[in-house]
Scaffold this motif. Structure first.
Motif, PDB file in Angstrom:
ATOM      1  N   LEU A   1       7.863 -21.049 -12.648  1.00  0.00           N
ATOM      2  CA  LEU A   1       8.401 -21.770 -11.488  1.00  0.00           C
ATOM      3  C   LEU A   1       8.666 -23.232 -11.813  1.00  0.00           C
ATOM      4  O   LEU A   1       9.717 -23.789 -11.451  1.00  0.00           O
ATOM      5  N   LEU A   2       7.723 -23.870 -12.496  1.00  0.00           N
ATOM      6  CA  LEU A   2       7.888 -25.289 -12.827  1.00  0.00           C
ATOM      7  C   LEU A   2       9.001 -25.488 -13.842  1.00  0.00           C
ATOM      8  O   LEU A   2       9.814 -26.426 -13.719  1.00  0.00           O
TER       9      LEU A   2
ATOM     10  N   ALA B   1      14.290 -27.648 -15.267  1.00  0.00           N
ATOM     11  CA  ALA B   1      15.577 -27.426 -15.917  1.00  0.00           C
ATOM     12  C   ALA B   1      16.743 -27.525 -14.933  1.00  0.00           C
ATOM     13  O   ALA B   1      17.757 -28.168 -15.215  1.00  0.00           O
ATOM     14  N   LEU B   2      16.601 -26.900 -13.768  1.00  0.00           N
ATOM     15  CA  LEU B   2      17.708 -26.830 -12.815  1.00  0.00           C
ATOM     16  C   LEU B   2      17.765 -28.035 -11.886  1.00  0.00           C
ATOM     17  O   LEU B   2      18.850 -28.418 -11.433  1.00  0.00           O
TER      18      LEU B   2
ATOM     19  N   ALA C   1      10.420 -25.841 -20.446  1.00  0.00           N
ATOM     20  CA  ALA C   1       9.396 -24.816 -20.665  1.00  0.00           C
ATOM     21  C   ALA C   1       8.066 -25.451 -21.080  1.00  0.00           C
ATOM     22  O   ALA C   1       6.996 -25.027 -20.630  1.00  0.00           O
ATOM     23  N   TYR C   2       8.136 -26.477 -21.922  1.00  0.00           N
ATOM     24  CA  TYR C   2       6.913 -27.155 -22.353  1.00  0.00           C
ATOM     25  C   TYR C   2       6.245 -27.871 -21.171  1.00  0.00           C
ATOM     26  O   TYR C   2       5.024 -27.780 -20.986  1.00  0.00           O
TER      27      TYR C   2
ATOM     28  N   LEU D   1       4.047 -27.643  -4.608  1.00  0.00           N
ATOM     29  CA  LEU D   1       3.430 -26.432  -4.069  1.00  0.00           C
ATOM     30  C   LEU D   1       2.959 -25.472  -5.162  1.00  0.00           C
ATOM     31  O   LEU D   1       1.834 -24.953  -5.071  1.00  0.00           O
ATOM     32  N   PRO D   2       3.749 -25.174  -6.213  1.00  0.00           N
ATOM     33  CA  PRO D   2       3.202 -24.330  -7.284  1.00  0.00           C
ATOM     34  C   PRO D   2       1.959 -24.929  -7.917  1.00  0.00           C
ATOM     35  O   PRO D   2       1.003 -24.205  -8.232  1.00  0.00           O
ATOM     36  N   VAL D   3       1.949 -26.242  -8.138  1.00  0.00           N
ATOM     37  CA  VAL D   3       0.767 -26.894  -8.714  1.00  0.00           C
ATOM     38  C   VAL D   3      -0.418 -26.744  -7.774  1.00  0.00           C
ATOM     39  O   VAL D   3      -1.537 -26.412  -8.202  1.00  0.00           O
TER      40      VAL D   3
END
Length: 416
Positions: free
Chosen positions: A114-115, A120-121, A131-132, A165-167
């Motif tokens: 998700l992150l 990227a986008l 990705a890193y 939110l993902p974090v």
């Protein structure tokens, strides 16, 4: 300390390397140098590996010790426990280790994906860099470490729900603990089969998350140094985010040094309580906090027993909770006194730092790097004590129980 680990010439000093390594492996997040500028890609990789090994190690260690204590080491009680709960096979250490690893990797992979997509986008990062960044912060979040690759943590993303939110949810997932996830996996549709530990952890976590988010949002709503500078949706997001972070995560999206005194005190309380047992969170744990509350409630009501979720809680468990809480208070107070003597910082700032270190949170008002070497060593020891101390102490207390063949006459000293 290797020159390869840092961006500047000459490598890193022993104290800085020791502090950072302890903070990483104890999944705390306090730093004395800027993670994003001081460390090279190799140094960041070392920190990432330490965070992952520290989180996996703590969850595995705590789960196995809990299993050992729970089964009482005796064959009869182990068979009884296995028959009653059917949670973990008798003596199946490999299943615990495998479960901890799979649980961690699944949550980290989902969060990283998700992150990475958002970086990227939404921020035009190259896919390899995205990705890193996603992987590093996913591992740091699930393990409640709080290390970030920006100088001001996650402040650049304070109003971005696709980052915050993902974090936040990875932090909550890691803080619940492996035993809770194991039961939810097996009996997700049968809450009546959940153990007292799972019910207590879920109820307390939900209550503290709501209370923390509401208090931070309300108290900082008009503070121009924190939430007051944001629009209403941004204030709600930042308020929720900072209600979650004291679960011992350590990320911040606004400046903690600009927060009001009441918010800092509430954050210290939430940090000291911490998260669930056998998870990546620190503190005295939510179950300890709930037990202490239930003891007070039972005493006020005049009840003979302390009860919760249709179960009676044993006296020995209550004494263990009191021991952990009071020793935690003693460690924080003693460390605060030492830090006040060796530094020129205010009591409020030093107390916040001591609680953050003991509870392995990583939140700071910005004084960590300004402390003298002796003060940084105190925090280093406090992080190590806060990470392993409660687990080891409770296990030792439970395993050394011995029967007595006599009881002394009861005495009643005057209380209050």
């Amino acid at each position: 300390m290797l020159p390869l680990s840092s961006t500047g010439p000459g490598g890193t000093s022993l104290l800085t390397a020791l502090f950072t390594s302890t903070s990483a492996v104890c999944v705390t997040g306090l730093v004395v140098v800027d993670t994003s500028t001081h460390w090279s890609a190799f140094g960041e990789g070392v920190i990432l590996v330490l965070i992952q090994l520290g989180g996996l190690g703590i969850m595995t260690f705590a789960s196995l010790l809990g299993l050992l204590v729970w089964r009482r080491l005796g064959l009869r009680s182990r068979l009884t426990a296995a028959a009653e709960t059917k949670a973990v096979g008798l003596g199946d250490v490999r299943s615990v280790v495998r479960g901890v690893v799979i649980t961690s990797l699944v949550f980290e992979a989902i969060t990283a994906a998700l992150l990475a997509a958002r970086f990227a986008l939404g921020y035009d990062e190259p896919w390899d860099r995205a990705a890193y960044l996603g992987l590093f912060h996913a591992v740091s979040a699930f393990n409640n470490a709080g290390f970030a690759l920006w100088s001001d943590s996650l402040t650049p993303f304070v109003t971005d729900p696709y980052i915050c939110l993902p974090v936040a949810f990875a932090v909550i997932a890691g803080g619940l603990g492996f035993p809770v996830w194991l039961e939810l996996h097996k009996h997700v549709r049968q809450p009546r089969r959940w153990s007292m530990h799972t019910q207590m952890t879920l109820a307390a976590t939900a209550g503290l998350l709501v209370a923390g988010a509401v208090f931070v949002t309300a108290n900082e709503w008009s503070n121009p140094g924190t939430l007051g500078a944001l629009d209403p949706p941004g204030r709600l997001l930042a308020g929720f985010f900072h209600g979650v972070m004291p679960r011992t995560a350590g990320f911040n999206s606004v400046d903690y040094g600009a927060m009001r005194d009441g918010t800092l005190l509430a954050t210290e309380i939430l940090m000291f309580i911490g998260g669930g047992s056998a998870g990546t969170a620190g503190g005295i744990k939510v179950t300890t906090f709930v037990l202490l509350f239930l003891v007070i409630w039972a005493e006020v009501r005049g009840d003979r027993d302390v009860e919760a979720f249709e179960r009676r809680i044993g006296d020995r468990t209550i004494r263990q909770a009191l021991t952990i809480a009071l020793l935690g208070v003693a460690a924080v107070v003693a460390s605060t006194l030492v830090l006040l003597e060796v530094s020129e910082q205010t009591t409020e700032a030093v107390l916040f730092e001591a609680v953050s270190a003991f509870a392995t949170v990583g939140l700071s008002t910005g004084i960590t790097a300004d402390l003298p070497a002796s003060g940084q060593l105190v925090l280093t020891a406090l992080m190590f004590l806060g990470r392993l101390g409660p687990i080891t102490l409770v296990s030792a207390l439970a395993l050394r129980e011995r029967p007595t063949l006599h009881r002394l006459p009861e005495g009643r000293p005057i209380i209050g």
